[in-house]
Design a protein around this motif. Structure first.
Motif, short mmCIF file in Angstrom:
data_model
loop_
_atom_site.label_atom_id
_atom_site.label_comp_id
_atom_site.label_asym_id
_atom_site.label_seq_id
_atom_site.Cartn_x
_atom_site.Cartn_y
_atom_site.Cartn_z
N GLU A 175 -14.50 17.58 15.62
CA GLU A 175 -14.80 16.23 16.11
C GLU A 175 -16.29 15.90 16.07
O GLU A 175 -16.78 15.16 16.91
N GLN A 176 -17.01 16.42 15.09
CA GLN A 176 -18.43 16.07 14.99
C GLN A 176 -18.64 14.69 14.39
O GLN A 176 -19.47 13.91 14.88
N LEU A 177 -17.90 14.37 13.35
CA LEU A 177 -18.11 13.12 12.62
C LEU A 177 -16.94 12.15 12.71
O LEU A 177 -17.07 10.98 12.39
N SER A 178 -15.79 12.66 13.09
CA SER A 178 -14.58 11.83 13.20
C SER A 178 -13.58 12.55 14.09
O SER A 178 -13.77 13.71 14.45
N SER A 179 -12.52 11.86 14.43
CA SER A 179 -11.50 12.43 15.30
C SER A 179 -10.31 12.89 14.47
O SER A 179 -9.53 12.07 13.98
N LEU A 199 -17.98 18.02 19.05
CA LEU A 199 -17.07 17.24 19.92
C LEU A 199 -17.52 15.81 20.21
O LEU A 199 -17.04 15.19 21.16
N GLU A 200 -18.39 15.24 19.39
CA GLU A 200 -18.81 13.86 19.62
C GLU A 200 -17.63 12.88 19.64
O GLU A 200 -17.65 11.89 20.38
N TYR A 201 -16.60 13.16 18.84
CA TYR A 201 -15.47 12.24 18.73
C TYR A 201 -14.21 12.79 19.42
O TYR A 201 -13.11 12.35 19.13
N ALA A 202 -14.38 13.73 20.33
CA ALA A 202 -13.23 14.26 21.06
C ALA A 202 -12.63 13.17 21.96
O ALA A 202 -13.33 12.29 22.46
#
Length: 420
Positions: A254-258, A276-279
């Motif tokens: 989840e760094q760049l997308s979910s 986990l930016e997009y968690a």
């Protein structure tokens, strides 16, 4: 306010104590909180803590060598639970290109990006990789890191991945620091497998990982689950192969997308899911249920100028332990200061100083499966700790940059200055 903790003994009798460390406030980090003990004492035998408590309740240790501090604080040794310190070359020229407006895609098309590091790593000898890694590791040791995880992932071939893992093991044998090795062969698709990602995954599962396990070259297996790397289904194949060989798993997710890679990782009881930016809330719930640690990497967030923050409030809501790490790597986080990550974790991700410090002690240890031996000041734990001439733990987060003076104790002995 300080929280009073009961004195703690291990099974070792107090008369066997070898050294006593006193005169400072203990920041024990038990249960992920400061849990301060003012005027604290740590008793050590055989490289392990056998007693902690206040000086007022300290037993008599007649044979112990006494180390007196004049105030300050003692924290657990720092744990950097996510790094890529072994690689060939550097990408400072690409960094300059990006700042001058060249896109990452254009850099990659010209032979840059991760593949430039892959080429440099493949061309380097073990001794060359070792020398470069020593240069990068030294600043981390100087500011109190006593345990570090290092990943492979820039070889992307059986021979080069094994070369990297051997270097990582050599670092652990050479230096006064606990080194955990992680096989990240599923980091990117090597150029010779272009258009054949499933074939590369098969090579990892059927050829590489059995050798890694038989030669004890890794403590865990990692993968990069992202649209520009590998799908959840492909990563799952790696996880199945790793666990069949008795190796725990971790995941870049989840760094760049979910893609819900972290939710999938939780099904395999992964030690951690990282970035986990997009968690999503569902990811956080799954991680909480499995005990999977959320490893936050503010260095990469900063350098890439990201705007999507990890869902820290969701991790708090579901009681997901949050670790912090340097993510030291050539492309997106050339960070050589874990203490700087404390500040970034607070200023960029809105962690509290207490959460940030837990992220590089108790929760950092948990992200490596070391919660029973590292990360807190408790009887029975390894005697890794740091004395700081500071007034309170928040100062570790507050001071921006520079190297704060400190005394690092590794396995019960003062660690001298390391020179590569």
């Amino acid at each position: 306010m300080p929280v009073a903790l009961s004195p703690q003994f291990s099974s070792a009798p107090p008369s066997d104590c070898e050294s006593v460390w006193r005169g400072a406030t203990l920041v024990t980090m038990q249960d992920g909180h400061y849990n301060l003990i003012e005027n604290g004492v740590i008793a050590v035998t055989g490289g392990k803590i056998v007693w902690t408590g206040s000086d007022d309740h300290c037993p008599h240790f007649p044979a112990a060598k006494v180390h007196e501090f004049e105030g300050g604080i003692i924290t657990p040794g720092f744990v950097d639970c996510h790094t890529h310190l072994v690689f060939g070359g550097d990408r400072s020229a690409e960094f300059e290109q990006r700042l001058n407006g060249v896109s990452y895609a254009d850099i990659a098309a010209a032979g840059g990006g991760i593949l430039s590091t892959v080429n440099a790593t493949r061309e380097a000898s073990e001794d060359q990789l070792l020398a470069q890694a020593l240069f990068r590791l030294q600043p981390l040791l100087a500011e109190g890191v006593t345990c570090v995880e290092i990943k492979s992932g820039y070889g992307l071939s059986v021979e080069s991945e094994l070369k990297m893992l051997r270097v990582i093991r050599r670092l652990g044998d050479m230096l006064p620091v606990e080194v955990k090795s992680t096989c990240l062969a599923a980091h990117a698709l090597p150029p010779e497998f272009k258009g054949r990602a499933d074939d590369y995954i098969e090579l990892i599962c059927d050829t590489l990982l059995p050798v890694v396990a038989s030669e004890n070259l890794a403590d865990a297996v990692d993968a990069f689950c992202e649209h520009l790397a590998f799908s959840p289904a492909q990563v799952e194949r790696v996880f199945i192969a790793a666990q069949a060989l008795g190796l725990p798993v971790k995941l870049h997710a989840e760094q760049l997308s979910s893609l819900h890679g972290s939710e999938m990782a939780a099904r395999y009881h992964a030690l951690s899911a990282d970035h986990l930016e997009y968690a999503t809330p569902e990811d956080a719930q799954a991680m909480a249920a499995s005990g999977t640690v959320a490893v936050l990497l503010p260095g990469a967030y900063y350098l890439l100028r990201e705007t999507q923050c990890p869902p820290v409030d969701e991790f708090r809501k579901y009681h997901v332990p949050m670790a912090l790490a340097s993510d030291a790597n050539p492309g997106t986080s050339p960070a050589l200061s874990l203490r700087l990550m404390l500040n970034m974790g607070c200023t960029l991700f809105r962690l509290t100083p207490e959460e940030a410090l837990a992220g590089i002690t108790s929760h950092g240890a948990r992200a490596l499966g070391l919660q029973d031996t590292h990360g807190t000041l408790e009887a029975g734990k390894v005697a890794d700790f740091i004395h700081w001439p500071l007034s309170r733990p928040a100062e570790l987060v507050y001071w921006l940059g520079g190297q704060l003076p400190c005394t690092v104790v590794f396995r019960g002995e003062v660690r001298g200055e390391f020179r590569s």
